[in-house]
Scaffold this active site. Structure first.
Site, PDB file in Angstrom:
ATOM      1  N   ASN A  86       0.831  -1.195   0.000  1.00 15.15           N
ATOM      2  CA  ASN A  86       0.000   0.000   0.000  1.00 15.15           C
ATOM      3  C   ASN A  86       0.873   1.256   0.000  1.00 15.15           C
ATOM      4  O   ASN A  86       2.094   1.186   0.144  1.00 15.15           O
ATOM      5  CB  ASN A  86      -0.962  -0.023   1.191  1.00 15.15           C
ATOM      6  CG  ASN A  86      -2.263   0.680   0.891  1.00 15.15           C
ATOM      7  OD1 ASN A  86      -2.308   1.660   0.162  1.00 15.15           O
ATOM      8  ND2 ASN A  86      -3.347   0.177   1.463  1.00 15.15           N
ATOM      9  N   HIS A 116      23.164   0.210  11.335  1.00 15.87           N
ATOM     10  CA  HIS A 116      24.353   1.053  11.404  1.00 15.87           C
ATOM     11  C   HIS A 116      25.259   0.620  12.557  1.00 15.87           C
ATOM     12  O   HIS A 116      24.816  -0.027  13.501  1.00 15.87           O
ATOM     13  CB  HIS A 116      23.956   2.516  11.550  1.00 15.87           C
ATOM     14  CG  HIS A 116      23.194   3.009  10.367  1.00 15.87           C
ATOM     15  ND1 HIS A 116      23.784   3.271   9.163  1.00 15.87           N
ATOM     16  CD2 HIS A 116      21.869   3.249  10.190  1.00 15.87           C
ATOM     17  CE1 HIS A 116      22.871   3.662   8.299  1.00 15.87           C
ATOM     18  NE2 HIS A 116      21.698   3.648   8.902  1.00 15.87           N
TER      19      HIS A 116
END
Length: 186
Positions: A86, A116
């Site tokens: 969607n 990270h």
């Protein structure tokens, strides 16, 4: 290429995203996304042509509503037949993202493969590691849910709107909350 950052990324090793080859691949993906997100719906159809050719795989009947953001490469995204994403979905596909046939993603679902570095010096150097995500067939991921890298979600799972999935979810479970926890089993 043997020790390239792309090879390290694909192998699940620490790599630097501040790399010319990876940046060139991200530019290609941004161009395909721009086309997909700006074409009139009747012209675009279920999936913009440039985006469809960029994806690792797109089964029959895949539909991706605009806007869609694939913040990395596109070629790591594999969508089974009848998958529906969607509007507003974001996928950081630094690793493989496999979504099984018939699975539905609500608006603004986010899938993050990139993790990270924990140390600030590593983050400044652009160090990250890519962890794959797999979602089984016929799952339903509610709007605004976040799925972190390294997670496997079983067939028939329901992830409640706004849930943050940090661990594997077994088939036919329903999970909600942050972090997502099971509220019922099949």
């Amino acid at each position: 290429m043997a020790g390239s950052e792309r090879v390290k990324m694909a192998a699940g090793q620490w790599y630097t995203c501040l790399d010319d080859e990876l940046e060139a691949l991200r530019v290609t993906a941004r161009d395909a996304l721009f086309e997909h997100n700006t074409l009139p719906p009747r012209q675009r159809g279920n999936l913009g042509l440039a985006l469809k050719s960029l994806l690792g795989a797109a089964g029959e009947g895949v539909r991706i509503e605009a806007p869609f953001h694939c913040a990395a490469y596109g070629f790591n995204l594999f969508l089974g037949a009848g998958v529906f994403l969607n509007a507003g979905c974001t996928i950081l596909d630094t690793a493989s993202v496999r979504i099984g046939k018939g699975t539905l993603l609500g608006p603004n679902v986010q899938i993050y493969c990139a993790e990270h570095h924990r140390q600030a010096t590593g983050r400044r150097a652009g160090l990250e590691i890519a962890r794959p995500v797999e979602i089984g067939a016929d799952a339903w991921i509610g709007g605004g849910a976040v799925i972190l890298g390294g997670v496997s979600i079983g067939e028939g799972v329901i992830v409640g709107a706004g849930a943050v999935v940090t661990r594997d979810v077994s088939a036919n479970a329903t999970v909600v909350g942050n972090p997502a926890r099971s509220v019922r089993r099949g």
